[in-house]
Design a protein around this motif. Structure first.
Motif, short mmCIF file in Angstrom:
data_model
loop_
_atom_site.label_atom_id
_atom_site.label_comp_id
_atom_site.label_asym_id
_atom_site.label_seq_id
_atom_site.Cartn_x
_atom_site.Cartn_y
_atom_site.Cartn_z
N LEU A 84 20.17 -4.86 -20.27
CA LEU A 84 21.07 -5.98 -19.95
C LEU A 84 21.15 -7.02 -19.27
O LEU A 84 22.24 -7.77 -18.91
CB LEU A 84 22.36 -5.22 -20.25
N HIS A 85 20.38 -6.88 -17.95
CA HIS A 85 20.65 -7.70 -16.79
C HIS A 85 20.52 -9.22 -16.95
O HIS A 85 21.12 -9.97 -16.28
CB HIS A 85 19.53 -7.32 -15.76
N ASP A 86 19.78 -9.47 -18.09
CA ASP A 86 19.47 -10.93 -18.18
C ASP A 86 20.27 -11.39 -19.41
O ASP A 86 20.26 -12.50 -19.81
CB ASP A 86 18.11 -11.40 -18.40
N VAL A 87 21.28 -10.86 -20.02
CA VAL A 87 21.81 -11.10 -21.27
C VAL A 87 22.58 -12.08 -21.14
O VAL A 87 23.08 -13.00 -22.24
CB VAL A 87 22.48 -9.81 -21.99
N GLY A 88 23.08 -12.61 -19.87
CA GLY A 88 24.19 -13.67 -19.79
C GLY A 88 23.29 -15.10 -20.09
O GLY A 88 24.09 -16.06 -20.20
N HIS A 89 21.95 -15.14 -20.08
CA HIS A 89 21.39 -16.19 -20.52
C HIS A 89 21.83 -16.83 -21.78
O HIS A 89 21.70 -17.89 -22.23
CB HIS A 89 19.94 -15.99 -20.63
N LEU A 90 22.35 -15.91 -22.79
CA LEU A 90 22.96 -16.35 -23.98
C LEU A 90 24.14 -17.22 -23.63
O LEU A 90 24.22 -18.19 -24.85
CB LEU A 90 23.42 -14.90 -24.60
N LYS A 95 24.50 -19.30 -13.27
CA LYS A 95 25.59 -17.82 -13.14
C LYS A 95 25.35 -16.84 -14.26
O LYS A 95 26.35 -16.23 -14.76
CB LYS A 95 27.09 -18.59 -13.28
N HIS A 96 24.14 -16.75 -14.85
CA HIS A 96 23.89 -15.77 -16.01
C HIS A 96 24.46 -14.25 -15.48
O HIS A 96 24.78 -13.65 -16.25
CB HIS A 96 22.71 -15.85 -16.48
N THR A 97 24.23 -13.98 -14.20
CA THR A 97 24.53 -12.84 -13.71
C THR A 97 25.98 -12.43 -13.99
O THR A 97 26.26 -11.11 -14.45
CB THR A 97 24.24 -12.66 -12.22
N CYS A 133 23.94 -7.14 -9.23
CA CYS A 133 22.98 -7.17 -7.90
C CYS A 133 21.35 -7.55 -8.17
O CYS A 133 20.91 -7.45 -7.30
CB CYS A 133 22.96 -6.01 -7.09
N HIS A 134 21.23 -8.06 -9.46
CA HIS A 134 19.49 -8.34 -9.78
C HIS A 134 19.15 -9.46 -8.89
O HIS A 134 18.03 -9.55 -8.99
CB HIS A 134 19.45 -8.03 -11.22
N HIS A 135 19.95 -10.63 -8.63
CA HIS A 135 19.31 -11.58 -7.73
C HIS A 135 19.84 -11.50 -6.30
O HIS A 135 20.74 -10.72 -6.18
CB HIS A 135 20.13 -12.60 -8.71
N SER A 136 19.01 -12.18 -5.64
CA SER A 136 19.24 -12.41 -4.16
C SER A 136 20.66 -12.73 -4.02
O SER A 136 21.20 -13.71 -4.66
CB SER A 136 18.38 -12.97 -3.55
N ALA A 151 12.21 -4.34 -9.72
CA ALA A 151 11.50 -4.48 -11.06
C ALA A 151 11.61 -5.77 -11.66
O ALA A 151 10.57 -6.18 -12.50
CB ALA A 151 12.06 -3.54 -12.10
N ASP A 152 12.67 -6.37 -11.60
CA ASP A 152 12.83 -7.76 -12.03
C ASP A 152 11.77 -8.69 -11.48
O ASP A 152 11.18 -9.53 -12.27
CB ASP A 152 14.19 -8.35 -11.92
N ALA A 153 11.59 -8.58 -10.34
CA ALA A 153 10.61 -9.34 -9.46
C ALA A 153 9.01 -8.83 -9.70
O ALA A 153 8.27 -9.85 -9.53
CB ALA A 153 10.82 -9.39 -8.01
FE LIG Z 1 18.16 -12.69 -14.02
#
Ligand SMILES: [Fe+2]
Ligand SMILES: [Fe+2]
Length: 246
Positions: A84-90, A95-97, A133-136, A151-153
């Motif tokens: 679910l880490h990128d579900v905010g792209h929806l 600011k998708h995080t 915390c998945h983005h820097s 893992a995302d990277a």
């Molecule tokens: Fe992301």
């Protein structure tokens, strides 16, 4: 097993629809790289691989709740957050995080339905922390969150940028991603005395950008810096960078 029940729930029609839909803003409207089913599958597999390699090396965040959680619950947290880490792209890539947190909050109540209330809230807090915390910039406080971020990277091979590349984009992001042939994760104990060795095969030196800039940036601050070694080998004809070790 609770992990299997959680994995089943993560494969529900509802969550699959969210993951397919989140790619519209990213891949269709912004001509950005894939953030749909393929990306999520790769990140989740990688994250669980990293977690297994760290199993006897770190104290997982789930232990802090003193609810009798073990490795299985660490896997549950990582699987939930990676899915679910990128579900905010929806909502929007920007600011998708933060958007991911709002959407995952609801979805996770169903996914974690096999646990009692106290356990469910604890596991949800860990998954939301890892998503946040998945983005820097937002540094992980747990190995589970660090694992999801790294893992995302690691989803950085040619396929990752095929969409924008085929549409004609020739930025350093797409050109360097095209140069990454394969990424594999191994036990690094024998060779480097660390639990995780990431091996990257490049077809030319442009791939260094993916590693030195993007991956290194994500590893930095992940909390896993001392546990991960990265080795990239240029298998192409240019000899600008033959081998890179981080
Ligand atoms: Fe992301
Ligand atoms: Fe991602």
């Amino acid at each position: 097993m609770s992990f299997d029940a959680v994995m089943d729930a993560l494969g529900s029609d509802e969550i699959t629809a969210h993951i397919e839909t989140q790619n519209v803003n990213s891949a269709v409207r912004l001509d950005y790289n894939d953030h749909g089913t393929q990306h999520i599958g790769i990140v989740r597999d990688r994250a669980l691989e990293l977690l297994e390699l760290l199993r006897d090396e770190v104290e997982f965040g789930v232990y802090d709740h003193e609810l009798g959680f073990g490795y299985e619950e660490a896997r549950v947290v990582v699987a939930c957050a990676a899915t679910l880490h990128d579900v905010g792209h929806l909502v929007h890539r920007e600011k998708h995080t933060n958007h991911s947190l709002i959407l995952a909050d609801d979805l996770l109540d169903d996914v974690l339905g096999v646990y009692d209330t106290r356990e469910r809230v604890a596991l949800k807090s860990e998954a939301l922390h890892a998503i946040y915390c998945h983005h820097s910039g937002n540094d992980p406080l747990t190995p589970e969150a660090g694992v999801v971020r790294v893992a995302d990277a690691l989803d950085m091979t040619q396929g990752r940028s095929r969409l924008p590349y085929n549409k004609g984009e020739r930025s350093i992001d797409t050109v360097s991603s095209q140069a990454i042939e394969d990424v594999t994760v191994h036990d690094g104990e024998d060779e480097f005395g660390v639990p995780v060795l990431v091996e990257i095969g490049m077809t030319n030196s442009a791939g260094v950008y993916q590693i030195d800039s993007l991956l290194k940036k994500k590893l930095h601050g992940s909390g896993l810096e001392d546990y991960v070694r990265i080795v990239a080998v240029n298998e192409g004809n240019d000899d600008i960078v033959g081998r890179l070790e981080l």
